[in-house]
Scaffold this motif. Structure first.
Motif, PDB file in Angstrom:
ATOM      1  N   VAL A  85       0.837  -1.206   0.000  1.00  0.00           N
ATOM      2  CA  VAL A  85       0.000   0.000   0.000  1.00  0.00           C
ATOM      3  C   VAL A  85       0.875   1.261   0.000  1.00  0.00           C
ATOM      4  O   VAL A  85       0.614   2.218  -0.738  1.00  0.00           O
ATOM      5  N   ALA A  86       1.934   1.270   0.815  1.00  0.00           N
ATOM      6  CA  ALA A  86       2.837   2.431   0.867  1.00  0.00           C
ATOM      7  C   ALA A  86       3.514   2.648  -0.482  1.00  0.00           C
ATOM      8  O   ALA A  86       3.669   3.786  -0.938  1.00  0.00           O
ATOM      9  N   LEU A  87       3.923   1.553  -1.140  1.00  0.00           N
ATOM     10  CA  LEU A  87       4.544   1.657  -2.456  1.00  0.00           C
ATOM     11  C   LEU A  87       3.585   2.294  -3.464  1.00  0.00           C
ATOM     12  O   LEU A  87       3.960   3.224  -4.193  1.00  0.00           O
ATOM     13  N   VAL A  88       2.352   1.798  -3.509  1.00  0.00           N
ATOM     14  CA  VAL A  88       1.370   2.330  -4.461  1.00  0.00           C
ATOM     15  C   VAL A  88       1.084   3.797  -4.166  1.00  0.00           C
ATOM     16  O   VAL A  88       1.024   4.635  -5.081  1.00  0.00           O
ATOM     17  N   ALA A  89       0.952   4.138  -2.885  1.00  0.00           N
ATOM     18  CA  ALA A  89       0.638   5.520  -2.516  1.00  0.00           C
ATOM     19  C   ALA A  89       1.768   6.467  -2.890  1.00  0.00           C
ATOM     20  O   ALA A  89       1.538   7.543  -3.455  1.00  0.00           O
ATOM     21  N   ILE A  90       2.993   6.071  -2.604  1.00  0.00           N
ATOM     22  CA  ILE A  90       4.111   6.994  -2.797  1.00  0.00           C
ATOM     23  C   ILE A  90       4.442   7.166  -4.277  1.00  0.00           C
ATOM     24  O   ILE A  90       4.990   8.193  -4.680  1.00  0.00           O
ATOM     25  N   THR A  91       4.104   6.174  -5.100  1.00  0.00           N
ATOM     26  CA  THR A  91       4.352   6.319  -6.534  1.00  0.00           C
ATOM     27  C   THR A  91       3.155   6.901  -7.276  1.00  0.00           C
ATOM     28  O   THR A  91       3.302   7.370  -8.404  1.00  0.00           O
ATOM     29  N   THR A  92       1.983   6.880  -6.658  1.00  0.00           N
ATOM     30  CA  THR A  92       0.790   7.426  -7.295  1.00  0.00           C
ATOM     31  C   THR A  92       0.625   8.910  -7.031  1.00  0.00           C
ATOM     32  O   THR A  92       0.291   9.688  -7.928  1.00  0.00           O
ATOM     33  N   PHE A  93       0.904   9.319  -5.797  1.00  0.00           N
ATOM     34  CA  PHE A  93       0.593  10.691  -5.396  1.00  0.00           C
ATOM     35  C   PHE A  93       1.816  11.596  -5.297  1.00  0.00           C
ATOM     36  O   PHE A  93       1.699  12.756  -4.938  1.00  0.00           O
ATOM     37  N   THR A  94       2.996  11.067  -5.626  1.00  0.00           N
ATOM     38  CA  THR A  94       4.219  11.847  -5.493  1.00  0.00           C
ATOM     39  C   THR A  94       4.706  12.298  -6.861  1.00  0.00           C
ATOM     40  O   THR A  94       4.945  11.476  -7.731  1.00  0.00           O
ATOM     41  N   GLN A  95       4.855  13.602  -7.029  1.00  0.00           N
ATOM     42  CA  GLN A  95       5.432  14.172  -8.246  1.00  0.00           C
ATOM     43  C   GLN A  95       6.408  15.270  -7.846  1.00  0.00           C
ATOM     44  O   GLN A  95       6.073  16.450  -7.867  1.00  0.00           O
ATOM     45  N   PRO A  96       7.627  14.903  -7.455  1.00  0.00           N
ATOM     46  CA  PRO A  96       8.569  15.916  -6.968  1.00  0.00           C
ATOM     47  C   PRO A  96       8.964  16.901  -8.052  1.00  0.00           C
ATOM     48  O   PRO A  96       9.217  16.522  -9.195  1.00  0.00           O
ATOM     49  N   ASP A  97       8.982  18.155  -7.688  1.00  0.00           N
ATOM     50  CA  ASP A  97       9.433  19.210  -8.593  1.00  0.00           C
ATOM     51  C   ASP A  97      10.948  19.253  -8.554  1.00  0.00           C
ATOM     52  O   ASP A  97      11.546  19.486  -7.501  1.00  0.00           O
ATOM     53  N   ILE A  98      11.575  19.019  -9.717  1.00  0.00           N
ATOM     54  CA  ILE A  98      13.041  18.962  -9.763  1.00  0.00           C
ATOM     55  C   ILE A  98      13.655  20.268  -9.268  1.00  0.00           C
ATOM     56  O   ILE A  98      14.691  20.287  -8.619  1.00  0.00           O
ATOM     57  N   GLY A  99      13.009  21.386  -9.567  1.00  0.00           N
ATOM     58  CA  GLY A  99      13.607  22.672  -9.230  1.00  0.00           C
ATOM     59  C   GLY A  99      13.212  23.228  -7.893  1.00  0.00           C
ATOM     60  O   GLY A  99      13.721  24.262  -7.479  1.00  0.00           O
ATOM     61  N   GLY A 100      12.296  22.592  -7.180  1.00  0.00           N
ATOM     62  CA  GLY A 100      11.788  23.178  -5.945  1.00  0.00           C
ATOM     63  C   GLY A 100      12.065  22.319  -4.731  1.00  0.00           C
ATOM     64  O   GLY A 100      12.215  21.105  -4.816  1.00  0.00           O
ATOM     65  N   ALA A 101      12.137  22.971  -3.575  1.00  0.00           N
ATOM     66  CA  ALA A 101      12.349  22.256  -2.324  1.00  0.00           C
ATOM     67  C   ALA A 101      11.047  21.594  -1.883  1.00  0.00           C
ATOM     68  O   ALA A 101       9.961  22.086  -2.172  1.00  0.00           O
ATOM     69  N   PRO A 102      11.121  20.474  -1.189  1.00  0.00           N
ATOM     70  CA  PRO A 102       9.901  19.770  -0.803  1.00  0.00           C
ATOM     71  C   PRO A 102       9.160  20.489   0.318  1.00  0.00           C
ATOM     72  O   PRO A 102       9.754  21.160   1.160  1.00  0.00           O
ATOM     73  N   SER A 103       7.832  20.357   0.311  1.00  0.00           N
ATOM     74  CA  SER A 103       7.016  20.883   1.397  1.00  0.00           C
ATOM     75  C   SER A 103       7.344  20.133   2.681  1.00  0.00           C
ATOM     76  O   SER A 103       7.458  18.898   2.688  1.00  0.00           O
ATOM     77  N   LEU A 104       7.480  20.868   3.776  1.00  0.00           N
ATOM     78  CA  LEU A 104       7.828  20.231   5.042  1.00  0.00           C
ATOM     79  C   LEU A 104       6.713  19.314   5.530  1.00  0.00           C
ATOM     80  O   LEU A 104       6.970  18.290   6.176  1.00  0.00           O
ATOM     81  N   VAL A 105       5.463  19.658   5.221  1.00  0.00           N
ATOM     82  CA  VAL A 105       4.348  18.783   5.594  1.00  0.00           C
ATOM     83  C   VAL A 105       4.429  17.474   4.815  1.00  0.00           C
ATOM     84  O   VAL A 105       4.251  16.377   5.372  1.00  0.00           O
ATOM     85  N   MET A 106       4.724  17.568   3.515  1.00  0.00           N
ATOM     86  CA  MET A 106       4.834  16.360   2.700  1.00  0.00           C
ATOM     87  C   MET A 106       6.013  15.506   3.135  1.00  0.00           C
ATOM     88  O   MET A 106       5.964  14.276   3.039  1.00  0.00           O
ATOM     89  N   VAL A 107       7.063  16.153   3.597  1.00  0.00           N
ATOM     90  CA  VAL A 107       8.210  15.400   4.110  1.00  0.00           C
ATOM     91  C   VAL A 107       7.763  14.455   5.221  1.00  0.00           C
ATOM     92  O   VAL A 107       8.104  13.270   5.246  1.00  0.00           O
ATOM     93  N   ALA A 108       6.973  14.986   6.151  1.00  0.00           N
ATOM     94  CA  ALA A 108       6.493  14.173   7.263  1.00  0.00           C
ATOM     95  C   ALA A 108       5.564  13.060   6.773  1.00  0.00           C
ATOM     96  O   ALA A 108       5.665  11.910   7.215  1.00  0.00           O
ATOM     97  N   LEU A 109       4.672  13.392   5.834  1.00  0.00           N
ATOM     98  CA  LEU A 109       3.719  12.397   5.338  1.00  0.00           C
ATOM     99  C   LEU A 109       4.430  11.275   4.589  1.00  0.00           C
ATOM    100  O   LEU A 109       4.101  10.094   4.755  1.00  0.00           O
ATOM    101  N   TYR A 110       5.403  11.640   3.750  1.00  0.00           N
ATOM    102  CA  TYR A 110       6.142  10.618   3.010  1.00  0.00           C
ATOM    103  C   TYR A 110       6.836   9.645   3.959  1.00  0.00           C
ATOM    104  O   TYR A 110       6.876   8.434   3.720  1.00  0.00           O
ATOM    105  N   GLY A 111       7.397  10.193   5.026  1.00  0.00           N
ATOM    106  CA  GLY A 111       8.104   9.335   5.960  1.00  0.00           C
ATOM    107  C   GLY A 111       7.178   8.433   6.747  1.00  0.00           C
ATOM    108  O   GLY A 111       7.397   7.222   6.872  1.00  0.00           O
ATOM    109  N   LEU A 112       6.087   9.002   7.253  1.00  0.00           N
ATOM    110  CA  LEU A 112       5.210   8.260   8.161  1.00  0.00           C
ATOM    111  C   LEU A 112       4.331   7.246   7.447  1.00  0.00           C
ATOM    112  O   LEU A 112       3.713   6.405   8.099  1.00  0.00           O
ATOM    113  N   ILE A 113       4.272   7.289   6.118  1.00  0.00           N
ATOM    114  CA  ILE A 113       3.428   6.348   5.384  1.00  0.00           C
ATOM    115  C   ILE A 113       3.908   4.907   5.570  1.00  0.00           C
ATOM    116  O   ILE A 113       3.151   3.958   5.416  1.00  0.00           O
TER     117      ILE A 113
END
Length: 725
Positions: A85-113
């Motif tokens: 489930v974590a694999l499907v979620a992180i590859t379905t809903f994640t689209q990192p912007d190459i030029g931008g820094a990650p959102s700190l909220v998303m950082v926490a969500l990505y880790g805790l998944i």
């Protein structure tokens, strides 16, 4: 002895957890810019302990063997399913912007998944260990030896499965553990289904060219190539017919030029464009520079200036094997650098490779060697930091010829000159270490064309490349004049050198031995020269500045460097919240109301005991990794060697614990532990002696043997403590 199927199932879950820890660390570098090993460790440990607390609400010692094994089968199946489930979620809903820094909220969500699955695994292991105290040593040995094997297999799996799909490997192993213990029809169906699902997803991903599960960057461009290994993810874009852009992990970039072989199969002639860029000023000095070492080949840009200059031998040291494969295999028809007889591509961390090369070089060059992984603390960060320490520069300076030059290029931002000032301080102190007390005649610093963009520290950010030249032989006036002409030609500026007045007074203060320390102390940045004991070159803020990071605006370059600290802080806060949650659960739920006063007293004191051995084990492991990566070079190999050897040793120690300490005498256990660690502490200054071992295989064997012994002693503590409780 515990039942064989239980031991094998424990091995499956333990190895799956260790694989998740290593794989998640690799994924973090793609999602966040940075490797955050400490948070991956925190996640796994939090899953273990929260799962253990939840499992302790029941008594695994009661009930039939069938009920016990069915419960474990369900937990192992949950672990497998939640990882999928974590694999499907992180590859379905994640689209990192190459030029931008990650959102700190998303950082926490990505880790805790990943946490729910790890909690299920923690419950499994706690119940397995609590069933019978006589099984502890054996089960713990199976646990640790399996985890050790997983450390070595992680490298092969990351290369083989290509990308986030590698998470299906621990999911498959955990599903196998569920199937091994399945006693009822439902558990058997669940186990078979999860095994079949994992295998099918791996097969479909492989059949589709590993494109099914990807962390796809935002933007309209589609990669022409994506390649994962244990060190990075590299994606290649076609900028135009003459250029390929290669993105490392989330945003670090290098470029490859088109230079195919001629129709008759001969090599292309050197192009005047090859001498352009921040890599060329060392050749503008016009010394005899025949033997060149390039640190970090990347797409081959840094190989072009010495080829144009006519160097007779060019050794390109590249930590990431993928870049060598791209030049020599995948893009060999696009770029012919790998076919040139003077170019030798060497798969090695440059500091270790140069130290054992047996060669003296006229030029040792490193241009923009960073993937920003080195900004924050963790197991994977030291591959670049080892290049920017006084001890590292002693290796480079000692492998220069008498007229040789060490040159490095970094960002120079006049309004936020943290990297520039730190690089100058490092150069000055390294020359002093080499017996040159006054560096002013031996250092030249120049900048290239301005690139105006963004803001830094609420001021205007003007980004330029800054290149430093360091020579054991002083630069003479004709050489300085040639460099001045070169700067005028490209629109740059000579900022420091013999007889060169600097526009930045801090330059002069750093280069003056009498005022250097005062300049370092007065700087608003941390510009002290890094050492191997404190190697974080890219961590350029002081602890007192952390509270101001949230209110600070950054430009494009400073955002990358300093946002890493903000990301580290938010992950540290998440880890702290997990610790608080664990402590609250521990204090208010355990031991149960059935405990006697004597039992409660033992519980309180032994809780401190287990807290101590867990905290100490992790600190010892990470500390040894930091010290040994300088000797072993390859960061993932070093992590795997340290984890494998220590876990193998700890497993052996756990298996022997019952024989050596049959009465669980905690005083004897503590005496052996403290004595061994005291010897280790005394021996740390002698670790560089490993580097004197010429054979890499023997070096690995010697380090591995030492770690097995240390791990073996540490392995006495846990089984003895459980038997005592």
């Amino acid at each position: 002895m515990p039942p064989g199927r239980l031991a094998v199932a424990v091995a499956c879950v333990a190895s799956a957890m260790l694989l998740v820890e290593i794989i998640v660390t690799r994924l973090f570098s793609v999602l966040f810019y940075y490797h955050f090993s400490f948070f991956a460790v925190s996640l796994v440990m939090s899953g273990l302990v929260i799962g253990g607390i939840l499992a302790a609400r029941t008594d695994p010692r009661e009930g039939s063997e069938e009920v016990f094994e069915r419960s474990l089968s369900v937990l192992s199946a949950q672990f497998s399913a939640l990882i999928i489930v974590a694999l499907v979620a992180i590859t379905t809903f994640t689209q990192p912007d190459i030029g931008g820094a990650p959102s700190l909220v998303m950082v926490a969500l990505y880790g805790l998944i990943f946490l729910p699955g790890l909690i299920a695994a923690g419950s499994f292991l706690a119940m397995a260990f609590a069933r019978n105290k006589e099984w502890i040593g054996t089960l713990y040995a199976w646990d640790l030896v399996a985890a050790a094997v997983a450390c070595l297999s992680a490298i092969a799996l990351l290369r083989l499965l290509q990308g986030p799909v590698v998470l299906l490997a621990p999911a498959l192993i955990a599903a196998a553990g569920a199937l091994i213990l399945a006693r009822g029809r439902r558990e058997q169906i669940a186990g078979v289904a999860l095994v079949a699902l994992s295998v099918a997803m791996i097969a479909v991903s492989a059949a589709g060219g590993h494109t099914l599960f990807r962390i796809t960057p935002e933007g309209l461009r589609k990669p022409i190539l994506e390649r994962w290994n244990e060190h990075s993810r590299i994606i290649a874009f076609k900028d135009d017919s003459a250029t390929r852009e290669l993105i490392i992990d989330r945003a670090a970039a290098t470029y490859m030029r088109s230079m195919p072989l001629k129709p008759d199969g001969s090599l292309p002639e050197p192009d005047p464009a090859w001498r352009k860029g921040a890599q060329f000023p060392v050749y503008a000095v016009e010394r005899q520079l025949d033997n060149v070492a390039i640190i970090g080949v990347g797409g081959g840009q840094d190989l072009l200036p010495p080829v144009w200059h006519g160097a007779k031998r060019i050794d390109g040291y590249e930590l990431n094997k993928t870049f060598i494969d791209l030049i020599q295999t995948d893009f060999k028809d696009f770029n012919s650098l790998g076919a040139r007889p003077e170019v030798h591509l060497i798969h090695s961390e440059a500091r270790v490779g140069i130290a054992h090369s047996g060669r003296q070089y006229d030029v040792i060059q490193a241009s923009m060697i960073d993937t920003w992984a080195a900004t924050a603390s963790g197991g994977f960060v030291l591959s670049e930091n080892g290049l920017y320490t006084r001890e590292g520069w002693q290796v480079f300076l000692s492998h220069l010829t008498d007229n040789g030059i060490l040159t490095m290029t970094r960002w120079h931002i006049a309004d936020a000159p943290a990297e520039t000032h730190r690089l100058l301080a490092l150069a000055a102190e390294s020359l002093a270490d080499a017996g040159v007390p006054d560096p002013r005649g031996h250092i030249v610093f120049l900048r290239s064309t301005k690139l105006e963009e963004g803001i830094a520290f609420t001021r205007r950010e003007v980004s330029t490349y800054g290149t430093i030249l360091v020579s054991k032989t002083p630069f003479d006036e004709p050489e300085i004049n040639r460099l001045r002409v070169w700067c005028d030609t490209i629109g740059g500026e000579l900022l420091a050198g013999p007889g060169v007045p600097s526009s930045d007074p801090v330059f002069d203060q750093i280069l003056n031995p009498a005022t250097r320390q005062q300049a370092i102390d007065d700087s608003v940045f941390n510009i002290a020269p890094p050492t191997d004991m404190q190697p974080y070159f890219f961590l350029q803020i002081r602890p007192s500045d952390l509270v101001n990071l949230r209110r600070t605006d950054f430009g494009h370059i400073t955002d990358i460097t300093f946002n890493g600290v903000r990301v580290m802080m938010i992950l540290g806060a998440c880890a702290l919240l997990l610790v608080i949650a664990v402590l609250m659960l521990t204090v208010f739920t355990l031991p149960g109301s059935h405990a006697t006063p004597e039992g409660r007293r033992v519980y309180r004191w032994m809780s401190l005991y287990f807290l101590g051995i867990g905290f100490g084990y992790i600190l010892i492991q990470l500390g040894l990794h930091q010290r040994l990566i300088i000797i072993l070079g390859h960061p993932t190999l070093a992590l795997s060697v340290v984890l494998f050897s220590m876990l193998l040793g700890t497993g052996l120690g756990a298996a022997l614990s019952g024989r050596l300490f049959p009465s669980a005498d905690m005083r004897r256990v503590a005496a052996v532990l403290v004595g061994t660690l005291a010897l280790l502490w005394i021996a740390i200054p002698f670790f560089p002696s490993f580097d004197a071992i010429g054979s890499y295989g023997l070096r690995l064997a010697a380090i591995g043997a030492m770690l097995v012994v240390i791990g073996g002693v540490l392995g006495f503590a846990f089984p003895a403590g459980v038997r005592h409780v």
